[in-house]
Write a protein that holds these residues in place. Structure first.
Motif, mmCIF file in Angstrom:
data_model
loop_
_atom_site.group_PDB
_atom_site.id
_atom_site.type_symbol
_atom_site.label_atom_id
_atom_site.label_comp_id
_atom_site.label_asym_id
_atom_site.label_seq_id
_atom_site.Cartn_x
_atom_site.Cartn_y
_atom_site.Cartn_z
ATOM 1 N N ALA B 85 0.888 -1.199 -0.051
ATOM 2 C CA ALA B 85 -0.042 0.022 -0.202
ATOM 3 C C ALA B 85 0.790 1.262 0.022
ATOM 4 C CB ALA B 85 -0.780 -0.036 1.046
ATOM 5 N N ALA B 86 0.805 2.117 -1.082
ATOM 6 C CA ALA B 86 1.703 3.098 -1.357
ATOM 7 C C ALA B 86 1.536 4.309 -0.277
ATOM 8 C CB ALA B 86 1.682 3.712 -2.659
ATOM 9 N N THR B 87 0.275 4.621 -0.072
ATOM 10 C CA THR B 87 -0.052 5.841 0.620
ATOM 11 C C THR B 87 -1.123 5.500 1.822
ATOM 12 O OG1 THR B 87 -1.896 6.177 -0.761
ATOM 13 C CG2 THR B 87 0.059 7.317 -1.358
ATOM 14 N N PRO B 89 -4.330 6.672 2.028
ATOM 15 C CA PRO B 89 -5.692 6.270 1.506
ATOM 16 C C PRO B 89 -5.581 4.881 0.580
ATOM 17 C CG PRO B 89 -4.954 8.396 0.865
ATOM 18 C CD PRO B 89 -3.943 7.916 1.783
ATOM 19 N N ASP B 90 -4.320 4.512 0.208
ATOM 20 C CA ASP B 90 -4.388 3.421 -0.422
ATOM 21 C C ASP B 90 -4.438 2.082 0.541
ATOM 22 O OD1 ASP B 90 -4.177 1.376 -2.520
ATOM 23 O OD2 ASP B 90 -1.956 1.404 -2.442
ATOM 24 N N TYR B 91 -3.768 2.335 1.603
ATOM 25 C CA TYR B 91 -3.837 1.382 2.836
ATOM 26 C C TYR B 91 -5.272 1.134 3.245
ATOM 27 C CZ TYR B 91 -3.071 -0.436 7.379
ATOM 28 O OH TYR B 91 -3.199 -1.104 8.579
ATOM 29 N N LEU B 92 -5.927 2.486 3.576
ATOM 30 C CA LEU B 92 -7.314 2.507 3.925
ATOM 31 C C LEU B 92 -8.344 1.569 3.294
ATOM 32 C CD1 LEU B 92 -7.433 5.854 5.590
ATOM 33 C CD2 LEU B 92 -7.444 3.945 6.812
ATOM 34 N N GLN B 93 -7.897 1.575 1.960
ATOM 35 C CA GLN B 93 -8.976 0.965 0.912
ATOM 36 C C GLN B 93 -8.651 -0.181 0.370
ATOM 37 O OE1 GLN B 93 -11.010 4.142 -1.899
ATOM 38 N NE2 GLN B 93 -9.390 5.075 -1.244
ATOM 39 N N ARG B 94 -7.612 -0.467 0.427
ATOM 40 C CA ARG B 94 -7.082 -2.026 -0.011
ATOM 41 C C ARG B 94 -6.307 -2.688 1.109
ATOM 42 N NH1 ARG B 94 -7.194 -2.534 -5.633
ATOM 43 N NH2 ARG B 94 -6.419 -4.613 -4.890
ATOM 44 N N VAL B 158 11.268 -5.993 12.671
ATOM 45 C CA VAL B 158 10.870 -5.571 11.627
ATOM 46 C C VAL B 158 10.134 -4.555 11.639
ATOM 47 C CG1 VAL B 158 9.893 -5.716 9.034
ATOM 48 C CG2 VAL B 158 11.534 -7.630 10.252
ATOM 49 N N LEU B 159 10.290 -3.192 11.278
ATOM 50 C CA LEU B 159 9.298 -2.070 11.369
ATOM 51 C C LEU B 159 8.446 -1.983 10.101
ATOM 52 C CD1 LEU B 159 11.315 1.143 12.768
ATOM 53 C CD2 LEU B 159 9.817 -0.588 13.919
ATOM 54 N N ALA B 160 7.304 -2.034 10.134
ATOM 55 C CA ALA B 160 6.676 -2.088 8.857
ATOM 56 C C ALA B 160 5.648 -1.215 8.650
ATOM 57 C CB ALA B 160 5.742 -3.441 8.743
ATOM 58 N N ALA B 161 5.834 -0.235 7.683
ATOM 59 C CA ALA B 161 5.025 0.868 7.274
ATOM 60 C C ALA B 161 3.656 0.465 6.453
ATOM 61 C CB ALA B 161 5.530 2.026 6.695
ATOM 62 N N GLN B 162 2.454 0.964 6.838
ATOM 63 C CA GLN B 162 1.233 0.826 5.643
ATOM 64 C C GLN B 162 1.082 -0.688 5.910
ATOM 65 O OE1 GLN B 162 -0.286 3.350 5.462
ATOM 66 N NE2 GLN B 162 1.093 4.895 4.643
ATOM 67 N N ALA B 163 1.145 -1.440 7.257
ATOM 68 C CA ALA B 163 1.027 -2.692 7.304
ATOM 69 C C ALA B 163 -0.171 -3.067 8.291
ATOM 70 C CB ALA B 163 2.238 -3.243 7.905
ATOM 71 N N ARG B 164 -0.798 -4.268 7.720
ATOM 72 C CA ARG B 164 -1.859 -4.975 8.669
ATOM 73 C C ARG B 164 -1.220 -5.968 9.152
ATOM 74 N NH1 ARG B 164 -7.309 -3.101 7.337
ATOM 75 N NH2 ARG B 164 -6.907 -1.224 5.673
ATOM 76 N N VAL B 165 -2.018 -6.724 9.956
ATOM 77 C CA VAL B 165 -1.509 -7.811 10.782
ATOM 78 C C VAL B 165 -0.943 -8.819 10.107
ATOM 79 C CG1 VAL B 165 -2.190 -9.619 12.372
ATOM 80 C CG2 VAL B 165 -3.119 -7.246 13.004
#
Lengths: 462, 259
Positions: B85-87, B89-94, B158-165
């Motif tokens: 997820a690049a951004t 908003p992308d993260y929230l919708q995908r 690992v530090l993970a950005a725009q990440a889900r579980v």
């Protein structure tokens, strides 16, 4: 059999009805997530042109989810009322749209037509309607249901008092309950979302609600929103179950993910009616739905989320519910991204439910990761009030401290009733006046006014 | 000259309702009082402020520099990755994109082949990076000594950005970890914008779903405190290692032990 429409030399073809419906659906996140949304604005409108020309009879010929594999499809097909459908049987979707908006489509005509419409037909026509048309058509429908009061009468807006508490603490619940009653909330239902589904805990809450209702002789009904199997068990043990709740969805597989089937719902309906606890009617089922639930269970069969949602109303309709509630903004931004999508979906759900003959309410709500705020909720609440919505939620200060989302407050209901001249259910309204909570004109009396409610608090608070 | 109109009387800000004593029983917003059909201004602004905190939490970002320094001090080797997820908003919708590593992150974790470890740690922003920034290190400072004492060999963090579980499952597989523990910012509520969740999976691999995981939630000083959270996680991770599983088959009976 493809559906086609050509725009500026570009011939769009939609392979089947479910593809056509999905491409014609107004943009929302869940359809993009599912990969069924139109790729461009032009494709969406091309699909709407093609959908407008699709004969309604196509919906009877082509099941969107196979008849052999899905009991919701079987329910829709097997209970379709061909006689009621007759008058519109020669229409296309577009012609149905024009007729619905015409003066010929009055409350009587719409009520007579309801059993002849399938959820897919209603979903299809909704995709051709603007928001004002969803409002205008729904407003013409009158769906009246009864248990201890009369809901859905024209000019009335009811509320479900939702006195949730994160740990089901009886004092916390009773405190929110008293607050809500004092603000005139609770005619549709007093309903708790329990923190746990354990039968003992649910039973304790049922007894708490029933005691408060009996103490003040409130002409309303109570419910603890446990799983239907828990309710069945508790009915067997003699717990005071007025109304049985269940979350439902529009496909057999999605319902299975909720742990329910039509047979189980039938069993619950029969068991709850057998208690004969209603005084003015025996409508005993309360269903909650919401766009995106089928996709979230990976059970959408390639359908768009709004069509799946309308199919859930076929499930609800089978059991003559007292109330149906679309919890529209609860599911999150991957299904409905922002205020615009939530508002549109709320109006669609209300329209589709009403057209199918359901007592449709909406939980006007959002989560904190959606691009929405109180201003969006004010817009949707006002629009639904105009549309003749059967009921909305009543949550203290709009902040549900148990479910962690924002819904409508007791104050919100006072606002929308005042600006639109709407009143509570008649039996409940009389009780509010008798309790010194409302005056005869329906205005909330000053908080200092004497009220029997505060004179003797519920046992849980003493 | 016309007379000025009389000043309007102002009775003062609307008072809470006479039953305000009931507020002692619940955190719900009861007995608010009103002006007309509206809530008093103090409540309107308090609500707005709470929502602002929740919204800021959703858009907060991992404090990578400070977290990497903090992990190095534990000491744990650590690196930063990004989901597909690049951004935001992308993260929230995908959600599907937030569950998978982007190509660059995957290549870095994949080679050279790391030594197998007992436990990989993922610090994921989730819906509240602020929760991770605030609570992850204090929690790990209490949890890691317990794990070391029980013979766990933690792998890198690992530090993970725009990440889900579920991104943790891919990380865990690439790091050849028997268990992966994901510390992630939970969906902000009006009263808890910075709440940390801890999820772990035994035998992590992409494609697992929620029933394969266990969760300890509401980790924050006002909720489940750092030490109780560390104790509970330690118990559950030991059980998962002993039984060789996680998810619905692993029941939390730590209360029975404590009793």
């Amino acid at each position: 059999m493809p559906y086609r429409h050509t725009v500026r030399g570009h011939a769009y073809a939609f392979d089947d009805l479910k593809t056509l419906l999905a491409r014609a659906s107004p943009l929302r996140a869940g359809d993009a997530l599912a990969g069924v949304a139109a790729a461009t604005y032009e494709e969406r409108v091309a699909a709407q042109y093609a959908l407008a020309d699709a004969p309604l009879r196509d919906f009877l010929r082509h099941a969107l989810v196979p008849y052999e594999r899905d009991e919701v499809t079987r329910l829709i097909v097997d209970t379709h009322d061909a006689e009621a459908f007759g008058p519109v049987g020669h229409f296309t979707v577009g012609q149905l749209r024009d007729w619905l908006l015409s003066d010929a489509a009055d409350a009587g005509a719409l009520a007579a037509l309801a059993p002849g419409l399938t959820p897919e037909m209603v979903a299809a026509v909704s995709k051709l309607l603007r928001n004002q048309e969803l409002i205008g058509a729904a407003r013409k429908c009158e769906v009246v249901t009864r248990f201890r009061n009369t809901l859905g009468l024209r000019g009335r807006l009811a509320t479900r008092l939702q006195p949730n508490h994160p740990t089901d603490d009886p004092r916390g619940i009773a405190a929110s309950l008293v607050d809500g009653l004092r603000y005139g909330s609770g005619d549709a239902l007093i309903g708790i979302n329990p923190a746990t589904d354990s039968p003992r805990a649910v039973s304790n809450l049922l007894h708490l609600l029933d005691a408060v209702r009996a103490q003040y002789a409130i002409p309303t009904q109570t419910c603890v929103l446990c799983h239907v199997t828990t309710a069945l068990q508790l009915i067997g043990q003699g717990a005071p179950v007025d109304v049985t709740f269940q979350s439902i969805a529009g496909t057999q597989a999605a319902n299975a993910s909720f742990g329910v089937s039509l047979a189980l719902l039938q069993e619950a309906w029969d068991a709850t009616r057998s208690l004969h606890r209603g005084t003015v009617g025996q409508d005993v089922m309360y269903f909650e739905t919401g766009q995106g639930s089928a996709l979230s269970a990976n059970a959408h069969h390639g359908l768009d989320q709004q069509t799946c949602e309308a199919r859930a109303y076929a499930v609800a309709r089978r059991f003559r519910p007292l109330l149906v509630n679309s919890v529209v903004g609860f599911i999150g931004p991957e299904y409905l991204y922002d205020g615009k999508q939530i508002i549109r979906a709320g109006l669609e759900d209300h329209f589709c439910g009403k057209l199918l003959g359901l007592p449709m309410g909406v939980d006007v709500c959002y989560t904190n990761h959606a691009e929405a705020d109180q201003d969006d909720m004010d817009a949707l609440l006002t629009l639904l009030g105009v549309a003749g919505c059967t009921f909305v939620m009543g949550v203290p200060g709009a902040d549900d401290v148990m479910l962690g989302y924002q819904s409508t407050s007791f104050h919100d209901a006072l606002y929308v009733r005042r600006v639109l001249g709407l009143r509570p259910a008649p039996e409940f309204e009389a009780w509010l006046v008798q309790q010194g909570i409302f005056d005869a004109q329906g205005a909330l009396l000053p908080a200092a006014a004497a009220s029997p409610l505060l004179g003797k608090l519920p046992a849980a608070l003493r | 000259m016309p007379d000025l109109p009389d000043p309007l009387p102002y009775a003062g800000a609307p008072a809470p309702d006479p039953w305000a004593a009931l507020q002692a029983f619940t955190a719900a917003r009861i007995a608010l009082g009103r002006t007309g059909t509206s809530v008093p201004l103090r409540e309107a602004l308090a609500f707005r402020l709470a929502h602002a905190h929740a919204r800021d939490a959703v858009y907060s970002v991992l404090d990578t520099e400070r977290l990497l320094a903090g992990l190095a001090a534990l000491p744990l080797p650590a690196c930063a990755v990004h989901s597909r997820a690049a951004t935001r908003p992308d993260y929230l919708q995908r959600p599907d994109r937030g569950r998978r590593l982007d190509d660059d992150s995957r290549a870095r974790l994949a080679g050279p082949a790391p030594a197998a470890c007992d436990l990989a740690l993922v610090l994921a922003d989730g819906l509240s990076a602020a929760a991770v920034n605030e609570h992850a290190l204090p929690l790990l400072r209490r949890l890691l000594p317990l794990l070391h004492g029980a013979g766990f060999r933690p792998g890198p963090a690992v530090l993970a950005a725009q990440a889900r579980v579920a991104l943790g499952d891919e990380v865990g597989q690439l790091l050849r970890a028997r268990l992966v523990l994901v510390l992630i910012g939970e969906r902000p509520g009006l009263s808890a914008p910075r709440s940390l969740g801890a999820y772990f999976t035994h035998g992590p691999r992409p494609g697992l779903t929620d029933e394969a995981r266990n969760c300890v939630s509401n980790i924050r000083p006002e909720g489940l405190g750092y030490q109780p959270a560390a104790d509970k996680l330690f118990y559950l991770l030991c059980e998962a290692r002993r039984l060789g599983l996680s998810g619905v088959g692993l029941k939390d009976q730590s209360d029975l032990l404590a009793g």
